[in-house]
Design an enzyme around this catalytic site. Structure first.
Site, PDB file in Angstrom:
ATOM      1  N   CYS A  16       0.859  -1.176   0.000  1.00  0.00           N
ATOM      2  CA  CYS A  16       0.000   0.000   0.000  1.00  0.00           C
ATOM      3  C   CYS A  16       0.894   1.224   0.000  1.00  0.00           C
ATOM      4  O   CYS A  16       2.116   1.120  -0.001  1.00  0.00           O
ATOM      5  CB  CYS A  16      -0.876   0.021   1.248  1.00  0.00           C
ATOM      6  SG  CYS A  16      -1.937  -1.425   1.359  1.00  0.00           S
ATOM      7  N   GLY A  43      -1.456   1.530  -4.830  1.00  0.00           N
ATOM      8  CA  GLY A  43      -2.758   1.002  -4.439  1.00  0.00           C
ATOM      9  C   GLY A  43      -3.880   1.738  -5.122  1.00  0.00           C
ATOM     10  O   GLY A  43      -3.916   2.971  -5.084  1.00  0.00           O
ATOM     11  N   ASN A 118       1.448  -0.100   5.735  1.00  0.00           N
ATOM     12  CA  ASN A 118       1.907  -0.760   4.516  1.00  0.00           C
ATOM     13  C   ASN A 118       2.728  -1.969   4.927  1.00  0.00           C
ATOM     14  O   ASN A 118       3.746  -1.813   5.595  1.00  0.00           O
ATOM     15  CB  ASN A 118       2.750   0.230   3.698  1.00  0.00           C
ATOM     16  CG  ASN A 118       3.467  -0.405   2.514  1.00  0.00           C
ATOM     17  OD1 ASN A 118       4.429   0.143   2.017  1.00  0.00           O
ATOM     18  ND2 ASN A 118       3.012  -1.547   2.060  1.00  0.00           N
ATOM     19  N   GLY A 119       2.293  -3.169   4.527  1.00  0.00           N
ATOM     20  CA  GLY A 119       3.054  -4.367   4.870  1.00  0.00           C
ATOM     21  C   GLY A 119       2.160  -5.446   5.428  1.00  0.00           C
ATOM     22  O   GLY A 119       0.943  -5.425   5.235  1.00  0.00           O
ATOM     23  N   TYR A 259       9.810  -3.774  -9.676  1.00  0.00           N
ATOM     24  CA  TYR A 259       8.491  -3.460 -10.218  1.00  0.00           C
ATOM     25  C   TYR A 259       7.727  -2.402  -9.424  1.00  0.00           C
ATOM     26  O   TYR A 259       7.126  -1.501 -10.006  1.00  0.00           O
ATOM     27  CB  TYR A 259       7.643  -4.743 -10.259  1.00  0.00           C
ATOM     28  CG  TYR A 259       6.186  -4.487 -10.538  1.00  0.00           C
ATOM     29  CD1 TYR A 259       5.747  -4.197 -11.831  1.00  0.00           C
ATOM     30  CD2 TYR A 259       5.228  -4.506  -9.511  1.00  0.00           C
ATOM     31  CE1 TYR A 259       4.411  -3.940 -12.092  1.00  0.00           C
ATOM     32  CE2 TYR A 259       3.888  -4.245  -9.774  1.00  0.00           C
ATOM     33  CZ  TYR A 259       3.489  -3.965 -11.058  1.00  0.00           C
ATOM     34  OH  TYR A 259       2.176  -3.701 -11.313  1.00  0.00           O
TER      35      TYR A 259
HETATM   36  P1  AMP Z   1       1.540 -12.159 -14.824  1.00  0.00           P
HETATM   37  O1  AMP Z   1       0.741 -11.605 -15.945  1.00  0.00           O
HETATM   38  O2  AMP Z   1       0.708 -12.852 -13.804  1.00  0.00           O
HETATM   39  O3  AMP Z   1       2.701 -12.978 -15.256  1.00  0.00           O
HETATM   40  O4  AMP Z   1       2.135 -10.915 -14.030  1.00  0.00           O
HETATM   41  C1  AMP Z   1       3.272 -10.271 -14.508  1.00  0.00           C
HETATM   42  C2  AMP Z   1       2.955  -8.862 -14.875  1.00  0.00           C
HETATM   43  O5  AMP Z   1       2.367  -8.184 -13.760  1.00  0.00           O
HETATM   44  C3  AMP Z   1       4.215  -8.138 -15.236  1.00  0.00           C
HETATM   45  O6  AMP Z   1       3.958  -7.342 -16.379  1.00  0.00           O
HETATM   46  C4  AMP Z   1       4.536  -7.272 -14.029  1.00  0.00           C
HETATM   47  O7  AMP Z   1       4.937  -5.979 -14.434  1.00  0.00           O
HETATM   48  C5  AMP Z   1       3.256  -7.215 -13.236  1.00  0.00           C
HETATM   49  N1  AMP Z   1       3.460  -7.574 -11.824  1.00  0.00           N
HETATM   50  C6  AMP Z   1       4.438  -8.297 -11.266  1.00  0.00           C
HETATM   51  N2  AMP Z   1       4.249  -8.432  -9.921  1.00  0.00           N
HETATM   52  C7  AMP Z   1       3.125  -7.777  -9.642  1.00  0.00           C
HETATM   53  C8  AMP Z   1       2.396  -7.546  -8.439  1.00  0.00           C
HETATM   54  N3  AMP Z   1       2.780  -8.018  -7.262  1.00  0.00           N
HETATM   55  N4  AMP Z   1       1.275  -6.819  -8.533  1.00  0.00           N
HETATM   56  C9  AMP Z   1       0.852  -6.350  -9.703  1.00  0.00           C
HETATM   57  N5  AMP Z   1       1.493  -6.535 -10.873  1.00  0.00           N
HETATM   58  C10 AMP Z   1       2.599  -7.244 -10.850  1.00  0.00           C
END
Ligand code: AMP
Ligand code: SF4
Length: 477
Positions: A16, A43, A118-119, A259
């Site tokens: 968050c 968030g 957050n956490g 990310y």
């Molecule tokens: P996926 O489509 O399930 O393989 O998720 C990977 C994509 O979601 C990548 O383009 C990442 O930039 C993004 N991503 C990776 N980790 C997260 C996360 N915890 N929450 C939201 N998006 C994520």
């Protein structure tokens, strides 16, 4: 000690954004609104603000959706409050409801208090059991409420003292902003999982999950809140305290650099943009790429690393996948069907750039494989000659228990399949990931100061040097 497995049943897994502002003379609620807007990437499910009014009552406004949907800037601009906290909540499957929005507030025996968190508290189950056995009635399923309950069970201590003692009992990841009559409090867990920064403009102090929130307010970044540090900001300025908890090492989340954090943030003195670009460079260094016409990215998550890859390899970068800026994130949509449609609405490749050409495609991570599979198949429809998928972090093989909503191992592509099988499933001609050592080198902080558990399964409960503590040992009056 922390048990990731029992914790996996806990209810709220959140990254968050938290923000707090204190001024000796100005009203700051609108600044909190602006600060939360700068943290919107952390968030999008709900947003809220809280302040204490002149009648010593806690006030809170919360709503679902983005900051501008949940809160009214004009109302906050008129709100007479000099100390305000706010929160943006990250959406998790099945947990999307106003009841889970923060800050969480209480008017308890020692006065008003509000908390934004957050956490994730990894010993929440044990805390909750202990507190319920002492008569506590939990109003929500949120682990953050345990902090308020721990405070309320120490009625002879001042709110600040009760908070310090409460924090000595909680384990896991937390960055908190807390509002009480003694002032604005900011606290970071002894392991330092999540970032938390202090900013300042004149006599006004700000605390934010990321330093990118300060420039919008004309405030300067002062420093990070240290792991295990609690700061109290009041009319006397800023005072620093240490939690009486030893941690064996720091556990700053490496995924923040991969990310989660905004590229214009600085965490632990390291620019997120530079770290991400370096990840792309190191990815390119690990191979010689021949016969490729251009480098493209999954916008926006892969773009900074793709620029690093292009610079290192000498292959030109093309903005060949277009992002529709008016739709939100797709990762966390509750069903796979909606998630897939979400990716299609959000990302779209340019047929004229891909037709009969060969490209390296860079993204920051593969979690379930949904995004990569869909984008590659859309590019195939553009009749690309070859597509080489490059990922600027190591394979995500393990779930996160410290506040990022990665699914259980059964849903993680790299936990279930070999790299060749992932490449085949997503339809790429080749697939490579950044190595774990190249990622930590690119971040540029000592490897033993970073959490890499979702990549290597090295969880905090394997950290034998962290001081083990009982649950709520001596805190109750
Ligand atoms: P996926 O489509 O399930 O393989 O998720 C990977 C994509 O979601 C990548 O383009 C990442 O930039 C993004 N991503 C990776 N980790 C997260 C996360 N915890 N929450 C939201 N998006 C994520
Ligand atoms: Fe970050 Fe991964 Fe550690 Fe979670 S497990 S805190 S996402 S590095």
């Amino acid at each position: 000690m922390i048990s990731p497995r029992s914790f996996s049943e806990a209810v709220s897994r959140l990254v968050c954004g938290v923000f707090g502002a204190f001024s000796p003379r100005d009203y700051v609620a609108e600044e909190v609104y602006l600060g939360l807007s700068a943290l919107q990437h952390r968030g999008q499910e709900s947003a809220g603000v809280a302040w204490i009014d002149s009648d010593r009552r806690i006030n809170v406004i919360k709503g679902m959706g983005l900051v501008y949907e949940a809160l009214s800037q004009s109302v906050l601009a008129e709100t007479p409050a000099r100390s305000v906290i706010g929160h943006v909540r990250y959406s998790t499957a099945g947990g999307s409801m106003l009841q889970n929005a923060q800050p969480i507030c209480a008017n308890y025996a020692k006065g008003p208090v509000a908390v934004a968190h957050n956490g994730n508290l990894t010993n929440f189950d044990a805390l909750r059991n202990t507190l319920e056995n002492r008569g506590a009635i939990f109003q929500s399923t949120s682990d953050t409420e345990a902090i308020l309950q721990l405070m309320a069970h120490q009625p002879r201590r001042s709110p600040f003292e009760a908070l310090m003692r409460a924090l000595a009992e909680v384990e896991g990841a937390y960055c908190l902003v807390v509002l009480m009559e003694e002032g604005l409090v900011a606290a970071r867990d002894p392991w330092g999982f999540r970032p938390l920064s202090i900013g300042r403009r004149g006599d006004n102090y700000y605390v934010a999950s990321e330093s990118c929130a300060f420039s919008l307010l004309g405030a300067s970044f002062v420093r990070d809140v240290e792991p295990g540090e609690v700061i109290l900001i009041g009319s006397g300025g800023l005072k620093s305290y240490r939690l009486p908890v030893e941690s064996g090492k720091k556990w700053l989340c490496s995924f923040e650099y991969v990310y989660f954090a905004r590229p214009d943030s600085i965490i632990e003195g390291r620019s997120v943009y530079e770290a991400r670009q370096e990840m792309g460079r190191r990815l390119a260094q690990s191979e010689s790429v021949d016969g490729v016409d251009f480098v493209a990215s999954f916008p926006d998550s892969g773009t900074t690393a793709a620029l690093g890859f292009a610079a290192e390899s000498g292959i030109p970068f093309e903005a060949a996948v277009v992002r529709n800026r008016y739709v939100g994130r797709t990762f966390i949509q509750p069903t796979q069907k909606v998630r897939e449609l979400g990716v299609r609405i959000k990302l779209s490749p340019s047929p004229s750039l891909f037709k009969d050409r060969s490209a390296v495609l860079v993204d920051d991570s593969i979690v379930r494989g949904t995004t990569a599979g869909l984008v590659v198949s859309m590019i195939r429809e553009c009749r690309a000659r070859a597509l080489h998928l490059r990922i600027s972090s190591p394979p995500v093989r393990f779930p996160c228990f410290y506040g990022i909503d990665t699914p259980s191992s059964g849903d993680l592509a790299a936990a279930k399949y070999s790299l060749n099988d992932i490449a085949k499933t997503v339809g790429a001609d080749s697939l490579r990931y950044l190595s774990a050592s190249a990622m930590t080198d690119a971040i540029g902080l000592p490897p033993d100061s970073l959490c890499t558990a979702c990549f290597d399964g090295n969880y905090l409960d394997g950290d034998s040097s962290s001081s083990p503590r009982g649950c709520c040992g001596k805190i109750f009056d």
